[in-house]
Design a protein around this motif. Structure first.
Motif, mmCIF file in Angstrom:
data_model
loop_
_atom_site.group_PDB
_atom_site.id
_atom_site.type_symbol
_atom_site.label_atom_id
_atom_site.label_comp_id
_atom_site.label_asym_id
_atom_site.label_seq_id
_atom_site.Cartn_x
_atom_site.Cartn_y
_atom_site.Cartn_z
ATOM 1 N N THR A 170 -3.472 2.703 5.857
ATOM 2 C CA THR A 170 -3.181 2.123 5.801
ATOM 3 C C THR A 170 -1.990 2.036 5.818
ATOM 4 O O THR A 170 -1.193 1.684 7.140
ATOM 5 C CB THR A 170 -3.140 0.682 4.591
ATOM 6 N N LEU A 171 -1.081 3.029 4.997
ATOM 7 C CA LEU A 171 0.120 2.789 5.446
ATOM 8 C C LEU A 171 0.546 3.809 6.845
ATOM 9 O O LEU A 171 1.118 3.749 7.265
ATOM 10 C CB LEU A 171 0.215 4.334 3.915
ATOM 11 N N SER A 172 -0.135 4.381 6.842
ATOM 12 C CA SER A 172 0.180 5.509 8.716
ATOM 13 C C SER A 172 -0.287 4.511 10.037
ATOM 14 O O SER A 172 0.347 4.838 10.635
ATOM 15 C CB SER A 172 -0.506 6.488 8.854
ATOM 16 N N GLY A 173 -0.722 3.733 9.395
ATOM 17 C CA GLY A 173 -1.016 2.558 10.608
ATOM 18 C C GLY A 173 -2.178 2.782 11.021
ATOM 19 O O GLY A 173 -3.441 1.893 12.526
ATOM 20 N N LEU B 161 -5.859 2.885 9.767
ATOM 21 C CA LEU B 161 -6.877 1.250 10.343
ATOM 22 C C LEU B 161 -6.193 0.958 8.382
ATOM 23 O O LEU B 161 -6.869 1.192 7.515
ATOM 24 C CB LEU B 161 -8.158 2.745 9.248
ATOM 25 N N PRO B 162 -5.989 0.109 8.296
ATOM 26 C CA PRO B 162 -5.665 -1.011 7.817
ATOM 27 C C PRO B 162 -6.927 -1.447 6.730
ATOM 28 O O PRO B 162 -7.781 -1.860 7.773
ATOM 29 C CB PRO B 162 -4.547 -1.661 8.149
ATOM 30 N N ILE B 163 -6.275 -1.192 5.780
ATOM 31 C CA ILE B 163 -8.252 -1.983 4.421
ATOM 32 C C ILE B 163 -7.270 -2.413 3.601
ATOM 33 O O ILE B 163 -5.987 -1.834 2.844
ATOM 34 C CB ILE B 163 -8.249 -0.277 3.921
ATOM 35 N N SER B 164 -7.439 -4.103 3.530
ATOM 36 C CA SER B 164 -6.898 -4.943 2.638
ATOM 37 C C SER B 164 -7.284 -4.554 1.083
ATOM 38 O O SER B 164 -7.934 -3.409 0.833
ATOM 39 C CB SER B 164 -7.877 -6.402 2.672
ATOM 40 N N LYS B 165 -6.075 -5.221 0.188
ATOM 41 C CA LYS B 165 -6.359 -4.322 -1.128
ATOM 42 C C LYS B 165 -7.570 -4.483 -1.999
ATOM 43 O O LYS B 165 -7.808 -3.633 -2.706
ATOM 44 C CB LYS B 165 -4.671 -5.519 -1.642
ATOM 45 N N GLY B 166 -8.209 -5.910 -1.495
ATOM 46 C CA GLY B 166 -9.330 -6.428 -2.428
ATOM 47 C C GLY B 166 -10.760 -5.901 -1.990
ATOM 48 O O GLY B 166 -11.383 -5.024 -2.634
ATOM 49 N N ALA B 167 -10.409 -5.154 -0.422
ATOM 50 C CA ALA B 167 -11.643 -3.698 -0.375
ATOM 51 C C ALA B 167 -11.436 -2.644 -1.400
ATOM 52 O O ALA B 167 -11.970 -2.006 -1.938
ATOM 53 C CB ALA B 167 -11.380 -3.454 1.027
ATOM 54 N N HIS C 240 0.843 -1.712 -0.060
ATOM 55 C CA HIS C 240 0.115 0.214 0.319
ATOM 56 C C HIS C 240 1.148 0.991 0.150
ATOM 57 O O HIS C 240 1.654 1.173 0.897
ATOM 58 C CB HIS C 240 -0.766 0.384 1.702
ATOM 59 N N LEU C 241 0.362 2.127 -1.008
ATOM 60 C CA LEU C 241 1.255 4.162 -0.714
ATOM 61 C C LEU C 241 0.228 4.881 -1.146
ATOM 62 O O LEU C 241 -0.498 4.174 -2.038
ATOM 63 C CB LEU C 241 2.264 3.210 -1.484
#
Lengths: 413, 118
Positions: free
Chosen positions: A327-330, A332-338, A318-319
């Motif tokens: 996600t990058l900041s930590g 609230l990570p969200i999956s790539k699929g979402a 993720h970037l």
């Protein structure tokens, strides 16, 4: 008769007018970019002259904006002077760093791909070995080492790679020059400072020496807008617009997101048959540019083109600055699929909304990648910085028609 | 559409969660750079999992995968040592992040690198 004379009543109400604001903004942005470049100063006469030229042009723009200079008459000249100062500075910077390793994998891969084409091989079949300072890591470890861009970028770089080892930088600088030239040629004088200023946003004008590739595809996209039949500048040619849009698509995947919306625009205005012909023009241009590498190794070419979309070589990390920043900041990570599902939802809603509200949103077609890639798991800042020159190009393309409408309204009143 | 988007986002958050708490328990410093670190990972699931560590910092933005790129986590407390794959990956600056990935899941920790500033 100048715009100021035509709409004299309105101008009397304002002490700072839009053209003045554009000039001040352009001057301010020149100061910002110039300040950053000042850190790269060298003890050479030419660097001193260029520094003075850049800052002088900034001061002139700001002074013109806060004074009574008629920018509806002098705007283009002032913008040209400032644009030339920045392009000379960028070119001089290139001369200073000439031959140094390209830092980003994006431009390094384009450079290496250009060289591979000159050897008569498909870049999609070779291991990319350059650009290790800013590689693209993958989730399962390792870094991207395959060419995953449309081949147009490599073709654009190849002639320059034949001459200098970092020829891709030259290609990007020339693309920036072409883009600025197109914008300043077609911009009315009062919009010219805004056109120039848009190239400074995010230091876009320096990307040829900061090892980013986007000017390569933004330049043909701007030309496609010029040829667009609903543009009020340039020569109306759906065929010409389709060809240049096909070139943009053949250089970078971001342009692909505009395609369905542009097709809908043509269908809305000229029917589905004409839309079909437009799609064929764009597709034919794209395929023609890719024909050599498809002939060399078809499966590798298709895999390479689609890697960024479904990642057969592995998922990238993720970037970005869009939703992926959570996600990058930590936070609230969200999956790539979402992310992919959200982008698809935005695309479906976008297409439906575009058709339903067409009259109000049609020009959004030319910046479609912006709202959609915001939801992608990779939403790099440069994807959105390039919105600046394209948005202003749209203003230029629409601008004269708006003034004409206003003139008609005044005539009728 | 907003509700669908929220449902997708919520499921994405759930899908991205690796049931593990990561703590940086020790760092190896050299001339103001982090050249290695020890992680304490509380893995909360009952089945072992293989993860990949990634590290990046304020002045080292690239999220390089550190070595070893495959770490087997057993249920409970795990102590692992990781190091950058090359000098480019050494961490400089005030803040850094470590995250462990398994397919689409990740466990993340951010921390201030106070102990490693020269």
């Amino acid at each position: 008769m100048s715009i100021r004379d035509r709409f004299a009543e309105d101008f009397e109400e304002f002490t700072i007018e839009a053209p003045d604001t554009y000039a001040i903004l352009a001057g301010v942005l020149t100061l910002q970019v110039g300040s950053e470049m000042a850190y790269a100063r060298e003890p050479t006469v030419i660097w001193g002259i260029i520094s003075a030229y850049v800052f002088a042009s900034a001061i002139v723009l700001i002074a013109a904006g806060v004074s009574d200079v008629d920018l509806t008459r002098w705007g283009t000249l002032l913008a040209l002077l400032a644009f030339s100062s920045m392009m000379v500075a960028v070119t001089l910077t290139y001369v200073m760093i000439h031959g140094a390793p390209i830092k980003t994998d994006a431009l390094a891969f384009v450079n290496q791909a250009g060289g591979t084409l000159l050897e008569g091989r498909s870049p999609y079949t070779v291991e990319m070995t350059l650009g290790k300072q800013w590689p693209t890591p993958m989730m399962m470890g390792g870094e991207v080492s395959r060419f995953s861009y449309p081949i147009g970028s490599a073709f654009a770089a190849a002639p320059f790679v034949a001459v200098v080892p970092d020829g891709a930088r030259v290609a990007v600088i020339l693309s920036t020059l072409i883009l600025g030239g197109v914008m300043l040629w077609y911009a009315p004088s009062h919009l010219a400072p805004l056109a120039y200023g848009s190239l400074l946003v995010g230091n876009f004008i320096t990307w040829g020496v900061n090892d980013l590739t986007d000017p390569l595809w933004v330049a043909p996209l701007a030309v496609a807008i010029v040829f667009w039949p609903w543009s009020n500048v340039g020569r109306d040619s759906l065929l010409g617009s389709g060809v240049f849009f096909g070139i943009a698509m053949a250089i970078k995947q971001q342009a692909w997101f505009c395609a369905p919306f542009l097709m809908l625009w043509v269908a809305h205005e000229r029917g589905w048959r004409t839309a079909g012909r437009y799609v064929v023009t764009v597709a034919a241009t794209f395929i023609l540019i890719h024909a050599p590498v498809i002939a060399m190794a078809p499966k590798a070419a298709v895999t390479g083109l689609l890697t960024n979309l479904y990642g057969p070589g592995g998922t990238l990390v993720h970037l970005g600055v869009g939703l992926s920043a959570l996600t990058l900041s930590g936070a609230l990570p969200i999956s790539k699929g979402a992310h992919t599902a959200l982008m698809a939802l935005a695309a479906v809603g976008g297409v439906a909304g575009y058709w339903y509200y067409f009259d109000r949103v049609r020009w959004l077609a030319w910046i479609a990648w912006g709202p959609l890639l915001f939801f992608n798991y990779r939403s790099l800042a440069n994807y959105f910085v390039v919105l600046a020159p394209i948005a202003v190009m749209i203003v230029i393309a629409r601008g004269e028609r708006l003034l004409a409408d206003r003139e008609v309204a005044y005539s009728a009143s | 559409m907003v509700i669908i988007a929220l449902v997708i986002a919520a499921s994405g958050v759930q899908a991205a969660r690796l049931p593990a708490d990561v703590t940086v328990s020790d760092v190896d410093c050299r001339e103001g750079e982090i050249v290695g670190m020890e992680l304490t990972v509380e893995y909360l699931d009952s089945e072992p999992v293989v993860v990949t560590p990634h590290v990046w910092g304020t002045r080292s933005h690239v999220q390089l995968s550190w070595d070893p790129t495959t770490i087997r986590l057993e249920p409970g407390t795990n102590t692992v040592e990781i190091e950058p794959p090359r000098p480019r990956g050494r961490i400089k600056g005030d803040y850094a992040q470590v995250y462990l990935t398994h397919e689409q899941q990740r466990a993340t920790t951010n921390w201030r690198t106070e102990s490693c500033r020269s």
